[in-house]
Motif scaffolding. Structure first.
Motif, PDB file in Angstrom:
ATOM      1  N   UNK A  86      -5.522 -11.756  -6.215  1.00 51.13           N
ATOM      2  CA  UNK A  86      -6.390 -11.102  -7.244  1.00 51.13           C
ATOM      3  C   UNK A  86      -7.751 -11.597  -7.099  1.00 51.13           C
ATOM      4  N   UNK A  87      -7.993 -12.800  -6.822  1.00 44.40           N
ATOM      5  CA  UNK A  87      -9.165 -13.532  -6.759  1.00 44.40           C
ATOM      6  C   UNK A  87      -9.934 -12.849  -5.494  1.00 44.40           C
ATOM      7  N   UNK A 139       1.801  -3.658  -9.554  1.00 41.54           N
ATOM      8  CA  UNK A 139       2.470  -5.116  -9.789  1.00 41.54           C
ATOM      9  C   UNK A 139       3.852  -5.079  -9.519  1.00 41.54           C
ATOM     10  N   UNK A 140       4.476  -5.713  -8.886  1.00 42.51           N
ATOM     11  CA  UNK A 140       5.907  -6.061  -8.621  1.00 42.51           C
ATOM     12  C   UNK A 140       6.357  -7.395  -9.016  1.00 42.51           C
ATOM     13  N   UNK A 141       7.555  -7.637  -8.972  1.00 42.61           N
ATOM     14  CA  UNK A 141       7.771  -9.163  -9.177  1.00 42.61           C
ATOM     15  C   UNK A 141       7.337 -10.013  -7.697  1.00 42.61           C
ATOM     16  N   UNK A 142       7.562  -9.437  -6.718  1.00 44.60           N
ATOM     17  CA  UNK A 142       7.310  -9.938  -5.238  1.00 44.60           C
ATOM     18  C   UNK A 142       6.099  -9.238  -4.421  1.00 44.60           C
ATOM     19  N   UNK A 198      -1.951 -14.364   3.223  1.00 47.52           N
ATOM     20  CA  UNK A 198      -0.771 -13.811   2.512  1.00 47.52           C
ATOM     21  C   UNK A 198      -0.249 -12.992   3.477  1.00 47.52           C
ATOM     22  N   UNK A 199       1.108 -12.579   3.246  1.00 44.43           N
ATOM     23  CA  UNK A 199       1.829 -11.796   4.005  1.00 44.43           C
ATOM     24  C   UNK A 199       1.441 -10.137   3.746  1.00 44.43           C
ATOM     25  N   UNK A 255      -8.461   2.425   1.345  1.00 42.64           N
ATOM     26  CA  UNK A 255      -7.269   1.596   1.863  1.00 42.64           C
ATOM     27  C   UNK A 255      -6.367   1.024   0.906  1.00 42.64           C
ATOM     28  N   UNK A 256      -5.213   1.250   0.879  1.00 43.52           N
ATOM     29  CA  UNK A 256      -4.021   0.749   0.260  1.00 43.52           C
ATOM     30  C   UNK A 256      -3.426  -0.120   1.089  1.00 43.52           C
ATOM     31  N   UNK A 257      -3.129  -1.463   0.461  1.00 45.17           N
ATOM     32  CA  UNK A 257      -2.625  -2.621   1.019  1.00 45.17           C
ATOM     33  C   UNK A 257      -1.383  -3.253   0.183  1.00 45.17           C
ATOM     34  N   UNK A 258      -0.450  -3.101   0.808  1.00 42.68           N
ATOM     35  CA  UNK A 258       0.941  -3.855  -0.068  1.00 42.68           C
ATOM     36  C   UNK A 258       0.803  -5.428   0.432  1.00 42.68           C
ATOM     37  N   UNK A 259       0.697  -6.487  -0.500  1.00 40.39           N
ATOM     38  CA  UNK A 259       0.890  -7.564  -0.096  1.00 40.39           C
ATOM     39  C   UNK A 259       1.835  -8.346  -0.900  1.00 40.39           C
ATOM     40  N   UNK A 260       2.767  -9.214   0.100  1.00 33.21           N
ATOM     41  CA  UNK A 260       3.886  -9.943  -0.766  1.00 33.21           C
ATOM     42  C   UNK A 260       3.031 -11.048  -1.887  1.00 33.21           C
ATOM     43  N   UNK A 261       3.308 -11.121  -3.047  1.00 27.79           N
ATOM     44  CA  UNK A 261       2.939 -12.046  -3.908  1.00 27.79           C
ATOM     45  C   UNK A 261       3.860 -12.595  -5.021  1.00 27.79           C
ATOM     46  N   UNK A 262       4.191 -13.734  -4.783  1.00 26.46           N
ATOM     47  CA  UNK A 262       4.896 -14.428  -5.758  1.00 26.46           C
ATOM     48  C   UNK A 262       4.038 -14.856  -6.894  1.00 26.46           C
ATOM     49  N   UNK A 263       4.729 -14.938  -7.978  1.00 27.28           N
ATOM     50  CA  UNK A 263       3.976 -15.211  -9.298  1.00 27.28           C
ATOM     51  C   UNK A 263       2.857 -16.192  -9.207  1.00 27.28           C
ATOM     52  N   UNK A 264       3.374 -17.387  -8.183  1.00 29.42           N
ATOM     53  CA  UNK A 264       2.552 -18.451  -7.802  1.00 29.42           C
ATOM     54  C   UNK A 264       1.215 -18.192  -7.183  1.00 29.42           C
ATOM     55  N   UNK A 265       1.348 -17.257  -6.143  1.00 32.44           N
ATOM     56  CA  UNK A 265       0.404 -16.863  -5.439  1.00 32.44           C
ATOM     57  C   UNK A 265      -0.491 -15.652  -5.740  1.00 32.44           C
TER      58      UNK A 265
END
Length: 166
Positions: free
Chosen positions: A103-104, A116-119, A142-143, A88-98
């Motif tokens: 990752x945890x 890893x991208x900026x968002x 998360x989104x 499974x590949x999952x793309x999750x919106x992830x701001x640097x704060x979240x």
């Protein structure tokens, strides 16, 4: 309704996957997932199909698929005597704060961060269906932007069910 996992060995010919899926379509059978790949012998392809239905329909599926010309062998992969895996590949919106939270969760499931991208992050997870479902449910805070799943690939345990085609 129940699911059954079928493993097929078929001739590695053009159109074989189309003929198999066409049988399901014509008869109104449901395919939950289907995976295919060449075996150690390039003359043959292994196809794993997860089908759903009642006992009678699933028995009928096995008999109808066995009659197809390119099908060399079909058998059920019983859960207690087999190993199943899915990618499974999952793309999750992830701001640097979240990002650390995502990752945890990935670390708990031994998933890999493969992009890893900026968002956003793309996470790769391999396991049985229940592991993947549990991981996805933990990511609901998360989104989730996109999910790509391969479907089940499986093999029977041990060497008793190994088929050698001539």
């Amino acid at each position: 309704m129940q699911n059954r996992v079928f493993q097929l060995l078929v001739d590695n010919n053009a159109g074989v996957l189309s003929r198999i899926s066409g049988l399901f379509s014509r008869r109104g059978y449901n395919i939950e997932s289907i995976t295919a790949g060449v075996t150690a012998d390039p003359r043959y392809t292994r196809i794993t199909i997860v089908a759903s239905g009642d006992e009678e329909i699933l028995d009928q599926i096995e008999k109808q698929v066995a009659k197809l010309i390119d099908v060399r062998d079909i058998r059920e992969l019983k859960p207690e005597k087999s190993v199943y895996r899915e990618l499974c590949l999952i793309k999750v919106r992830s701001t640097p704060e979240k990002r650390q939270g995502v990752i945890a969760v990935a670390d708990i499931f031994r998933a890999k961060i493969i992009d890893v991208n900026f968002d956003s992050l793309i996470i790769e997870l391999t396991g049985n269906q229940s592991k993947i479902e549990a991981f996805i449910s933990l990511l609901q805070d998360y989104e989730i932007l996109e999910i790509a799943r391969t479907g089940i690939a499986g093999l029977s345990r041990g060497t008793d069910d190994v088929i050698f085609l001539e």
